[in-house]
Scaffold this active site. Structure first.
Site, PDB file in Angstrom:
ATOM      1  N   ARG A  61       0.746  -0.880   0.441  1.00 15.38           N
ATOM      2  CA  ARG A  61      -0.179   0.037  -0.102  1.00 15.38           C
ATOM      3  C   ARG A  61       0.879   1.270   0.018  1.00 15.38           C
ATOM      4  O   ARG A  61       0.102   1.951  -0.309  1.00 15.38           O
ATOM      5  CB  ARG A  61      -0.799   0.239   1.476  1.00 15.38           C
ATOM      6  CG  ARG A  61      -2.011   1.159   0.998  1.00 15.38           C
ATOM      7  CD  ARG A  61      -3.114   0.620   2.084  1.00 15.38           C
ATOM      8  NE  ARG A  61      -3.182  -0.254   3.256  1.00 15.38           N
ATOM      9  CZ  ARG A  61      -3.047   0.334   3.964  1.00 15.38           C
ATOM     10  NH1 ARG A  61      -2.360   1.798   4.488  1.00 15.38           N
ATOM     11  NH2 ARG A  61      -2.847  -0.087   5.367  1.00 15.38           N
ATOM     12  N   TYR A 117     -11.259  20.807 -14.455  1.00 18.18           N
ATOM     13  CA  TYR A 117     -11.878  19.707 -14.585  1.00 18.18           C
ATOM     14  C   TYR A 117     -12.809  19.384 -13.279  1.00 18.18           C
ATOM     15  O   TYR A 117     -13.171  19.904 -12.288  1.00 18.18           O
ATOM     16  CB  TYR A 117     -11.523  18.404 -14.453  1.00 18.18           C
ATOM     17  CG  TYR A 117     -11.695  17.200 -14.329  1.00 18.18           C
ATOM     18  CD1 TYR A 117     -12.388  16.347 -14.930  1.00 18.18           C
ATOM     19  CD2 TYR A 117     -11.529  16.134 -12.899  1.00 18.18           C
ATOM     20  CE1 TYR A 117     -12.962  15.491 -15.071  1.00 18.18           C
ATOM     21  CE2 TYR A 117     -12.134  15.061 -13.291  1.00 18.18           C
ATOM     22  CZ  TYR A 117     -13.084  14.699 -14.081  1.00 18.18           C
ATOM     23  OH  TYR A 117     -13.350  13.107 -13.877  1.00 18.18           O
ATOM     24  N   ASP A 136      -2.183  21.324 -12.139  1.00 17.46           N
ATOM     25  CA  ASP A 136      -2.675  20.353 -12.642  1.00 17.46           C
ATOM     26  C   ASP A 136      -1.641  20.582 -14.202  1.00 17.46           C
ATOM     27  O   ASP A 136      -2.548  20.881 -15.414  1.00 17.46           O
ATOM     28  CB  ASP A 136      -4.036  19.761 -12.598  1.00 17.46           C
ATOM     29  CG  ASP A 136      -4.709  18.533 -13.480  1.00 17.46           C
ATOM     30  OD1 ASP A 136      -4.072  17.947 -14.611  1.00 17.46           O
ATOM     31  OD2 ASP A 136      -5.908  18.520 -13.397  1.00 17.46           O
ATOM     32  N   LYS A 173      -4.520  10.174 -19.015  1.00 19.14           N
ATOM     33  CA  LYS A 173      -4.858  10.627 -19.781  1.00 19.14           C
ATOM     34  C   LYS A 173      -3.239  10.071 -21.105  1.00 19.14           C
ATOM     35  O   LYS A 173      -3.223   8.923 -21.471  1.00 19.14           O
ATOM     36  CB  LYS A 173      -5.160  11.780 -20.186  1.00 19.14           C
ATOM     37  CG  LYS A 173      -6.350  12.226 -19.003  1.00 19.14           C
ATOM     38  CD  LYS A 173      -7.377  11.716 -19.596  1.00 19.14           C
ATOM     39  CE  LYS A 173      -8.575  11.785 -18.623  1.00 19.14           C
ATOM     40  NZ  LYS A 173      -8.686  11.931 -17.235  1.00 19.14           N
TER      41      LYS A 173
HETATM   42  N1  LCS Z   1      -7.446  15.983 -14.024  1.00 20.97           N
HETATM   43  C1  LCS Z   1      -7.986  16.631 -15.593  1.00 20.97           C
HETATM   44  C2  LCS Z   1      -7.420  17.571 -16.603  1.00 20.97           C
HETATM   45  C3  LCS Z   1      -8.930  15.851 -16.317  1.00 20.97           C
HETATM   46  O1  LCS Z   1      -9.494  16.023 -17.359  1.00 20.97           O
HETATM   47  C4  LCS Z   1      -8.897  14.377 -15.392  1.00 20.97           C
HETATM   48  C5  LCS Z   1     -10.326  13.603 -15.928  1.00 20.97           C
HETATM   49  C6  LCS Z   1      -8.213  14.040 -13.946  1.00 20.97           C
HETATM   50  C7  LCS Z   1      -7.839  15.297 -14.070  1.00 20.97           C
HETATM   51  C8  LCS Z   1      -9.382  13.228 -13.229  1.00 20.97           C
HETATM   52  O2  LCS Z   1      -8.307  12.023 -13.270  1.00 20.97           O
HETATM   53  P1  LCS Z   1      -8.697  10.567 -13.195  1.00 20.97           P
HETATM   54  O3  LCS Z   1      -9.387  10.371 -11.937  1.00 20.97           O
HETATM   55  O4  LCS Z   1     -10.226  10.339 -13.972  1.00 20.97           O
HETATM   56  O5  LCS Z   1      -7.589  10.228 -13.843  1.00 20.97           O
HETATM   57  N2  LCS Z   1     -11.188  13.757 -17.075  1.00 20.97           N
HETATM   58  C9  LCS Z   1     -11.855  13.182 -17.354  1.00 20.97           C
HETATM   59  C10 LCS Z   1     -12.684  13.903 -18.576  1.00 20.97           C
HETATM   60  O6  LCS Z   1     -12.007  14.633 -19.171  1.00 20.97           O
HETATM   61  N3  LCS Z   1     -13.224  13.617 -19.085  1.00 20.97           N
HETATM   62  O7  LCS Z   1     -14.000  11.846 -17.965  1.00 20.97           O
HETATM   63  C11 LCS Z   1     -12.560  11.849 -17.471  1.00 20.97           C
END
Ligand code: LCS
Length: 401
Positions: free
Chosen positions: A58, A111, A183, A208
């Site tokens: 963990r 986001y 971010d 991503k």
């Molecule tokens: N930061 C950004 C800029 C994002 O676009 C997302 C998710 C996250 C953080 C969170 O990441 P995750 O926890 O999903 O790995 N963005 C998404 C979007 O634009 N469509 O679906 C998820």
């Protein structure tokens, strides 16, 4: 980057050497949860942080460690922490600096999940946030309160691709002892390295571009060694937000082609943005690479490329936006971004649905806004698909005249 290698070389070779025992070039996956120690003193020293080592899955794992070293080097940071999602990276990094009574200044269009965390969960623990237009330095200064501990930025932002001046914002935050978290999901270290521009902490959704194949959910936090150790032991570890070895392996594999992929995403996005800007069914295109983008000059200074995301307003609001995305044949209506496939989504009803409509309007997230994650297909095929899906809108508009 501190070493002499170019970025493409560093992405492939940093922290990865052939296995000393077998010569295997690809890093092994180590799924072990438990690690044996030679004696009681050795385990006590490891738990107390006086001796390097892994003691329980963990808190980290050798496969994840290889990946963390690579990500830290690419972002030019001291250390990185791999976590279970982008949201885990965002929540853990915010919680590391915030306690009851503290305040966050957050950029306006972020986001939807980050907005939701700051407006629903964080207030339950006495943490308040204000969403401010961070292109306006005077507005940011005005928003800083004595109890502001964090300036949280996302640049370019999701979904309107607002570009923020990381250097200047870090300067005004640091004058007041405020920590800057950025971010960097949309850019990856290939196109932008916020720590080099003055930020304190970088967060990523590795779901991503970093992984790039749409088959892993993961996140990273990059910053000072001491801070990353604190988050590992006292936030990620306690909340159980750990990454797992199999996903770390997939990201190690996906990362090797980061440069190739990002260059193709950017090239395709530029072609798509130029096509859309001239199209009569589109009223506005958001892409930092267009001269019409309000922060185009800043984007050219701060970013090595303009990224793979293009957002745009379809004339005719929600109904037109819906009929357009329903007519697409190649691009898929889907969440996420940064995948090989072109993905399209409607922020008002999808990623940013949790933001109340009146708030969304302040962030330019209108009912006609579409966000397109340009894939790795041939640009002519992506544009051909957009063209065929947009042409019925022109016919419908002509019939209404
Ligand atoms: N930061 C950004 C800029 C994002 O676009 C997302 C998710 C996250 C953080 C969170 O990441 P995750 O926890 O999903 O790995 N963005 C998404 C979007 O634009 N469509 O679906 C998820």
């Amino acid at each position: 980057m501190t070493n002499k290698w170019g970025l493409d070389t560093a992405i492939i070779h940093t922290a990865q050497t052939p296995c000393q025992k077998t010569g295997a070039v690809v890093s092994a996956v180590v799924p072990a949860v438990a690690y044996a120690f030679p004696d009681a003193d050795a385990v006590a020293a490891c738990v107390a942080g006086q001796r390097e080592g892994t003691y329980y899955g963990r808190y980290g794992n050798p496969t994840i460690q290889t990946l963390e070293e690579k990500i830290a080097a690419l972002e030019n940071g001291e250390a990185a922490l791999g976590v279970s999602s982008g949201m885990a990276a965002i929540s853990a990094s915010l919680l590391a600096f915030l306690q009851q009574g503290d305040h966050v200044v957050c950029t306006r269009d972020v986001y939807g999940g980050s907005h939701k965390f700051l407006t629903t969960l964080a207030p339950c623990y006495g943490i308040q946030a204000d969403f401010v237009d961070c292109t306006d330095l005077a507005a940011v200064k005005k928003a800083f309160l004595p109890q502001t501990k964090v300036l949280y930025l996302e640049t370019p932002s999701n979904p309107c691709l607002t570009v923020l001046d990381i250097t200047e914002l870090s300067r005004i935050a640091h004058e007041r002892g405020i920590t800057v978290i950025v971010d960097n999901t949309f850019m990856t270290p290939y196109l932008q390295r916020p720590l080099e521009l003055g930020a304190d902490v970088v967060v990523h959704s590795a779901t991503k571009y970093l992984n790039g194949h749409g088959d892993v959910i993961a996140g990273f936090i990059v910053g000072k060694q001491e801070l990353i150790q604190f988050m590992r032991k006292h936030i990620m570890g306690d909340l159980g937000q750990n990454l797992n070895a199999w996903d770390a392996f997939l990201i190690l594999r996906g990362l090797k082609t980061l440069g190739l992929r990002v260059r193709q995403h950017v090239q395709n996005a530029e072609a798509v943005a130029q096509f859309l800007e001239k199209h009569p069914a589109i009223s506005r295109v958001y892409y930092p690479g267009l001269a019409s983008h309000p922060q185009h000059e800043l984007a050219k200074r701060q970013m090595a490329g303009m990224g793979g995301i293009v957002s745009f307003e379809v004339k005719g609001g929600y109904e037109a936006a819906k009929s357009f995305i329903n007519a697409l044949r190649l691009a898929m209506i889907s969440f996420s971004l940064g995948d090989p496939e072109t993905l399209v989504q409607h922020p008002a009803s999808m990623t940013h649905f949790s933001i109340p409509p009146e708030e969304r309007a302040k962030f330019n997230i209108t009912d006609g806004l579409i966000r397109l994650s340009t894939g790795l297909e041939d640009a002519k095929d992506i544009i051909g698909d957009l063209e065929q899906a947009l042409s019925p809108l022109l016919t419908a508009a002509a019939a209404h005249q």
